[in-house]
Design an enzyme around this catalytic site. Structure first.
Site, mmCIF file in Angstrom:
data_model
loop_
_atom_site.group_PDB
_atom_site.id
_atom_site.type_symbol
_atom_site.label_atom_id
_atom_site.label_comp_id
_atom_site.label_asym_id
_atom_site.label_seq_id
_atom_site.Cartn_x
_atom_site.Cartn_y
_atom_site.Cartn_z
ATOM 1 N N CYS A 139 -19.611 8.198 -3.337
ATOM 2 C CA CYS A 139 -19.170 7.642 -2.059
ATOM 3 C C CYS A 139 -18.554 8.765 -1.230
ATOM 4 C CB CYS A 139 -18.148 6.515 -2.308
ATOM 5 S SG CYS A 139 -18.139 5.242 -1.021
ATOM 6 N N HIS B 51 -13.242 7.310 -6.165
ATOM 7 C CA HIS B 51 -12.069 6.457 -5.998
ATOM 8 C C HIS B 51 -11.007 6.749 -7.049
ATOM 9 C CE1 HIS B 51 -15.201 4.302 -3.747
ATOM 10 N NE2 HIS B 51 -14.208 3.987 -2.957
ATOM 11 N N GLU C 19 -23.778 4.077 -5.409
ATOM 12 C CA GLU C 19 -22.645 4.165 -6.331
ATOM 13 C C GLU C 19 -23.191 3.844 -7.710
ATOM 14 O OE1 GLU C 19 -20.217 2.694 -9.232
ATOM 15 O OE2 GLU C 19 -21.253 1.200 -8.039
ATOM 16 N N LYS D 199 -17.941 -5.848 -6.019
ATOM 17 C CA LYS D 199 -17.577 -6.767 -4.948
ATOM 18 C C LYS D 199 -17.283 -8.153 -5.516
ATOM 19 C CE LYS D 199 -17.981 -4.074 -1.340
ATOM 20 N NZ LYS D 199 -19.063 -4.088 -0.376
ATOM 21 N N HIS E 66 -27.063 4.749 2.171
ATOM 22 C CA HIS E 66 -26.110 4.754 1.055
ATOM 23 C C HIS E 66 -25.602 3.345 0.818
ATOM 24 C CE1 HIS E 66 -22.813 5.758 -1.579
ATOM 25 N NE2 HIS E 66 -21.971 5.174 -0.756
ATOM 26 N N CYS F 279 -22.866 0.977 -1.987
ATOM 27 C CA CYS F 279 -21.835 1.158 -3.019
ATOM 28 C C CYS F 279 -21.232 -0.157 -3.483
ATOM 29 C CB CYS F 279 -20.736 2.092 -2.522
ATOM 30 S SG CYS F 279 -19.915 1.577 -1.010
ATOM 31 N N ASP G 135 -25.922 4.430 6.776
ATOM 32 C CA ASP G 135 -25.278 3.780 5.627
ATOM 33 C C ASP G 135 -25.384 2.264 5.704
ATOM 34 O OD1 ASP G 135 -24.523 6.174 4.559
ATOM 35 O OD2 ASP G 135 -22.458 6.106 5.259
ATOM 36 N N LYS H 61 0.835 -1.203 0.000
ATOM 37 C CA LYS H 61 0.000 0.000 0.000
ATOM 38 C C LYS H 61 0.869 1.253 0.000
ATOM 39 C CE LYS H 61 -2.795 2.678 3.268
ATOM 40 N NZ LYS H 61 -3.798 3.259 2.361
ATOM 41 N N SER I 253 -18.118 11.683 4.508
ATOM 42 C CA SER I 253 -16.771 12.060 4.923
ATOM 43 C C SER I 253 -16.167 13.092 3.980
ATOM 44 C CB SER I 253 -15.873 10.830 4.986
ATOM 45 O OG SER I 253 -15.783 10.209 3.718
#
Length: 750
Positions: free
Chosen positions: A724, A692, A663, A114, A639, A641, A596, A18, A426
């Site tokens: 998102c 993203h 989303e 997903k 929400h 996504c 959410d 990462k 956020s």
């Protein structure tokens, strides 16, 4: 008995991948430096598995972002718009994953969805008519040779052609059938090439076999593998996971596979299938060790299961993980703060290797220690919580009045413009925000200073949104590290790790909390932050500020759940806790509350016949329970996504929220037609741009998206928002994007 691991975590014990990737994106390290980090991580993983005694170790399970995207590159499935950027192979790979914006071009990322019933996300392959399937197995060969140089003989691991094609998106006149033959030929060549490298086994992952299969699907699989397996000179392991292969088990036995991997953890029918037929001269890779949860394996139960498996299988049996260990943290050794009386119940990826070796060797000392562990009571039951759940009535799950009446009341209450604008919750978590939160946790920042800092950030965030012109505001969530962990920290029954990170997608890692015991709310969680944020708005615009909560199903699905009670019971416990928070927010004057459920679809059973009885019959009521006590004037948002929601769109409407944001930008707004076809009553905000990706959407781009939405969604029900939360984005791009969003809304209104 031999042991096998389907795949291993790629991010490293301390998320090295990462951090190296993010440095590369920022231009702080070179591509070669990034590759060097990757080589070190792969070496460590291979040697760890070898030194623990694992017999079948995978190579090519590593990825800089996603194995489905790797497979796209292996087969040459690269849409023309990415080729036109004329970037390096690595940068083209990242452009497809993250989007790209520079003087060389401006492209959005490929859709992200997903991966079956997990919290991992894959990049959806896209076939346009220009795609010409050509094998490029450079990555697989290089990683096999790397492992060999370290003294590790590996099985070469690839996503299978059936799964790859079934999960792909076809944008032109050519469809799946037009690419299947050349895809099969490419895999046939891959088998020949792997043999020439010195590989003994190739593992072909076909998790799509655990989904419902039509006759057309069965024919596709058969056509592919008749070509692939013809005159093969290498052993082939056909690996499945996340469920059972009930629709195709007998047919699988007829193919010339040298090994078949079956899931005995999530595969409800796998053991019964075994009793209907077997295959000689074929190794059964028995997935008996859970690859998705962090609890230690019960050796006695697994040993008994293995005995039954061996008695029903004619060939050799190897012990395997149920799926890749990508879905669990790296090692318990990194947990320095949790008590050993807690840690002794955990097995992360590294510890699961030892469990495999113990089971294979029938290690009596380990078996005795394991038996003693499972004979002790881990946690006591809370009788008060059990009583609350037992006494729930039908009316506790129904909000009054009905939706249409509430909608009219709320239109009058809020007087919002057409196409109201908002964000998902956020705002960017800058370095000073993270430092303040970290300092408070470590004790170097006092509570008073911590609160003052966050209040300053909230006030600035409210002022920024007012300046931009958003209609419904948020407080920015500067106090939150994670949308699940934050709530778990305020709930009894949860415990938290230091470093149990799991990859969600690309460089995004999450640290799921652990449901340790019965769950209840310890104290109000968000009320004071929400009250302060609304007071800031009341001084100027008087616009409503949303209270921001995470729903019970998402809290549960993004945690490591208990295995000693049902998921339904856990969900209802969490729902009662969040219900208390909702009612307290309402009492505090918060008129819009977002709950959410980003992960609602995550644990939906993969087979349609199980959707209601095993999942929807308790997940939808759990959400209803959270908000059923609210006044009609209180507007409830939710929400969701990065999942395919279309199949359960009617069930989502049954959640009885007032507004739902989806989303939609990465999936090309495909959900719109389903909303119209199902007469979706809930007001809706399909995301108009992808958060993203670092690129900034233009006003024209957003206007075009909204115009498309208007053809499917009544104007009175349409909201405009990103797809998102903005936590992972930079401040500059966030402000620019939101200004364009508001400008687009104004343009559409006019």
């Amino acid at each position: 008995m031999k042991t096998s691991v389907i795949g291993f975590p790629r991010v490293g014990a301390n998320r090295e991948l990462k951090f190296a990737s993010e440095k590369y994106f920022a231009g702080k390290i070179t591509a070669e430096e990034l590759q060097a980090t990757a080589r070190e991580l792969r070496k460590n993983a291979w040697l760890l598995q070898k030194n623990t005694g694992i017999d079948f170790i995978s190579s090519n399970d590593f990825s800089f972002y996603d194995n489905m995207l790797d497979t796209s590159f292996m087969l040459g499935v690269i849409p023309q718009r990415y080729k036109a950027l004329c970037l390096s192979k690595l940068d083209t790979f990242f452009a497809m994953a993250r989007g790209y914006q520079s003087d060389k071009g401006d492209v959005t990322a490929l859709p992200m969805k997903k991966w079956f019933n997990t919290n991992y996300h894959y990049i959806v392959p896209e076939f346009d008519d220009s795609v010409d399937i050509q094998l490029d197995d450079t990555k697989a060969q290089e990683e096999y040779n790397e492992a060999k140089a370290h003294g590790v003989q590996t099985k070469v691991d690839v996503i299978g052609p059936y799964t790859f094609l079934k999960l792909s998106h076809f944008t032109g006149s050519k469809q799946l059938k037009d690419f299947s033959a050349k895809t099969a030929e490419a895999y046939k060549q891959l088998l020949a090439n792997a043999k020439s490298w010195g590989a003994k086994w190739i593992q072909i992952d076909e998790p799509a076999l655990v989904l419902d299969m039509t006759d057309e699907d069965k024919a596709l699989f058969s056509d592919l593998y008749k070509i692939i397996l013809e005159n093969k000179q290498i052993k082939v392991l056909l690996q499945t996971y996340f469920g059972d292969v009930r629709d195709y088990y007998k047919e699988l036995l007829s193919f010339d596979f040298d090994g078949i991997g079956l899931d005995f953890v999530e595969g409800k029918e796998t053991l019964n299938l075994l009793k209907t037929g077997t295959k000689e001269n074929c190794t059964l890779f028995a997935g008996v060790l859970c690859g998705k949860n962090i609890w230690k394996n019960n050796y006695a139960k697994t040993s008994a299961l293995l005995e039954t498996i061996q008695s029903n299988w004619k060939g050799e049996v190897a012990i395997s993980t149920s799926c890749s260990l990508l879905h669990v943290p790296y090692t318990v050794k990194n947990e320095q703060k949790l008590d050993q009386n807690i840690l002794k119940y955990f097995a992360f990826a590294e510890e699961k290797l030892t469990e495999l070796s113990d089971l294979a060797a029938n290690n009596q000392k380990a078996f005795a220690e394991n038996k003693a562990l499972f004979e002790t009571e881990r946690v006591a039951k809370n009788s008060d919580i059990a009583s609350k759940i037992a006494n729930l009535k039908k009316e506790d799950f129904v909000r009054q009045p009905a939706f249409a009446e509430r909608e009219a009341i709320q239109k009058k209450e809020f007087q919002l413009p057409l196409f109201p604008t908002t964000t998902i919750g956020s705002f960017p978590q800058t370095q000073d925000v993270r430092a303040n939160r970290s300092g408070f946790k470590k004790g170097t920042v006092s509570k008073e200073d911590y609160v003052k800092f966050n209040q300053k950030k909230i006030a600035e965030c409210i002022a920024l949104q007012e300046e931009i012109g958003l209609d419904v505001l948020v407080h920015g969530e500067f106090e939150r590290n994670d949308m699940v962990e934050y709530f778990g920290e305020n709930l009894d029954g949860y415990i938290f790790t230091q470093n149990a990170w799991v990859q969600s997608y690309g460089t995004r890692c999450v640290k799921p909390p652990v449901v340790w015991g019965d769950v209840s709310r310890r104290n109000p969680i968000t009320v004071e932050w929400s009250k302060f944020a609304q007071s800031c708005a009341d001084k100027n615009s008087k616009k409503p500020v949303k209270g921001m909560l995470t729903g019970p199903v998402t809290i549960l699905n993004w945690s490591f759940p208990r295995e000693d009670i049902s998921l339904k019971e856990s969900a209802y416990q969490i729902a009662l806790a969040i219900r208390e928070e909702v009612l307290d927010l309402e009492k505090a004057g918060i008129r819009i509350i977002q709950i959410d459920e980003a992960a609602l679809k995550e644990k939906l059973p993969l087979r349609k016949e199980d959707w209601h009885s095993e999942y929807l019959d308790w997940t939808i009521p759990a959400f209803n329970l959270v908000h059923s006590g609210c006044k009609p004037q209180t507007q409830i948002h939710t929400h969701m996504c990065y999942s395919e929601f279309i199949p359960i769109i009617k069930n989502i409407d049954d959640m009885d929220a007032d507004v739902i944001t989806f989303e939609a930008s990465r999936s090309n707004l495909e959900i719109l037609k389903a909303l119209k076809d199902n007469n979706f009553r809930t007001e809706v905000g399909p995301g108009v741009y992808d958060i993203h990706s670092p690129r900034v959407p233009s006003v024209e781009e957003i206007v075009n998206a909204v115009e498309k939405m208007k053809t499917y969604i009544p104007q009175s029900k349409l909201w405009i928002n990103p797809d998102c939360g903005l936590k992972t984005r930079g401040e500059t791009e966030t402000v620019a994007s939101l200004k364009n969003l508001v400008a687009a809304a104004k343009q559409v209104r006019n």
